[in-house]
Motif scaffolding. Structure first.
Motif, PDB file in Angstrom:
ATOM      1  N   ILE A 113       0.564  -1.391   0.190  1.00 42.43           N
ATOM      2  CA  ILE A 113       0.219   0.194  -0.105  1.00 42.43           C
ATOM      3  C   ILE A 113       0.912   1.382   0.139  1.00 42.43           C
ATOM      4  N   ARG A 114       1.722   0.651   0.423  1.00 40.24           N
ATOM      5  CA  ARG A 114       2.945   2.275   0.535  1.00 40.24           C
ATOM      6  C   ARG A 114       3.087   2.494  -0.687  1.00 40.24           C
ATOM      7  N   ARG A 115       3.857   1.658  -0.769  1.00 41.29           N
ATOM      8  CA  ARG A 115       4.440   1.643  -1.953  1.00 41.29           C
ATOM      9  C   ARG A 115       3.436   2.282  -3.286  1.00 41.29           C
ATOM     10  N   LEU A 116       2.074   1.417  -3.131  1.00 41.41           N
ATOM     11  CA  LEU A 116       1.170   2.298  -3.892  1.00 41.41           C
ATOM     12  C   LEU A 116       1.071   3.379  -3.949  1.00 41.41           C
ATOM     13  N   LEU A 117       0.326   3.842  -3.245  1.00 40.49           N
ATOM     14  CA  LEU A 117       0.721   5.552  -2.581  1.00 40.49           C
ATOM     15  C   LEU A 117       1.405   6.256  -3.546  1.00 40.49           C
ATOM     16  N   ALA A 118       2.914   5.673  -2.890  1.00 40.12           N
ATOM     17  CA  ALA A 118       4.195   6.575  -3.247  1.00 40.12           C
ATOM     18  C   ALA A 118       4.560   7.286  -4.852  1.00 40.12           C
ATOM     19  N   ALA A 119       3.967   5.653  -5.415  1.00 44.03           N
ATOM     20  CA  ALA A 119       4.349   5.841  -6.856  1.00 44.03           C
ATOM     21  C   ALA A 119       2.851   7.026  -7.521  1.00 44.03           C
ATOM     22  N   LEU A 120       2.081   6.373  -6.791  1.00 40.84           N
ATOM     23  CA  LEU A 120       0.503   6.611  -7.173  1.00 40.84           C
ATOM     24  C   LEU A 120       0.388   8.950  -7.385  1.00 40.84           C
ATOM     25  N   PHE A 121       1.116   8.850  -5.663  1.00 42.35           N
ATOM     26  CA  PHE A 121       1.141  10.986  -5.278  1.00 42.35           C
ATOM     27  C   PHE A 121       2.963  10.818  -5.249  1.00 42.35           C
ATOM     28  N   VAL A 122       3.601  10.175  -5.188  1.00 44.57           N
ATOM     29  CA  VAL A 122       5.054  11.313  -5.369  1.00 44.57           C
ATOM     30  C   VAL A 122       6.070  10.669  -6.789  1.00 44.57           C
ATOM     31  N   ARG A 123       5.293  10.285  -7.186  1.00 39.55           N
ATOM     32  CA  ARG A 123       6.687  10.072  -8.108  1.00 39.55           C
ATOM     33  C   ARG A 123       5.724  10.282  -9.762  1.00 39.55           C
ATOM     34  N   HIS A 124       3.901  10.318  -9.819  1.00 41.80           N
ATOM     35  CA  HIS A 124       3.553  10.558 -10.743  1.00 41.80           C
ATOM     36  C   HIS A 124       3.598   9.453 -11.465  1.00 41.80           C
ATOM     37  N   HIS A 125       3.706   8.093 -11.356  1.00 35.33           N
ATOM     38  CA  HIS A 125       3.508   7.202 -12.585  1.00 35.33           C
ATOM     39  C   HIS A 125       2.183   7.318 -12.967  1.00 35.33           C
ATOM     40  N   GLN A 126       1.927   6.283 -14.266  1.00 41.37           N
ATOM     41  CA  GLN A 126       0.633   6.589 -14.900  1.00 41.37           C
ATOM     42  C   GLN A 126      -0.064   5.095 -13.624  1.00 41.37           C
TER      43      GLN A 126
END
Length: 54
Positions: free
Chosen positions: A10-23
């Motif tokens: 869940i942490r990885r998903l949130l970081a990828a979605l909101f911090v790194r701005h991946h698709q």
């Protein structure tokens, strides 16, 4: 079948979605693929050791 979400996942998903701005589509695809493979590995592990599968 897939394993459930874990706190690190869940942490990885949130970081990828909101911090790194991946698709988002790719992020959810990767998560689903990873959890499905983990489930398959778990079944294989138990099967090799002779445990009954549910």
């Amino acid at each position: 079948m897939m394993i459930g979400y874990t706190v690190p996942e869940i942490r990885r998903l949130l970081a990828a979605l909101f911090v790194r701005h991946h698709q988002p589509k790719h992020i959810w695809w990767w998560s689903r693929w990873r959890r499905r493979r983990q489930h398959q590995a778990r079944l294989s592990h138990y099967k090799r050791r002779g445990y009954p599968l549910r």
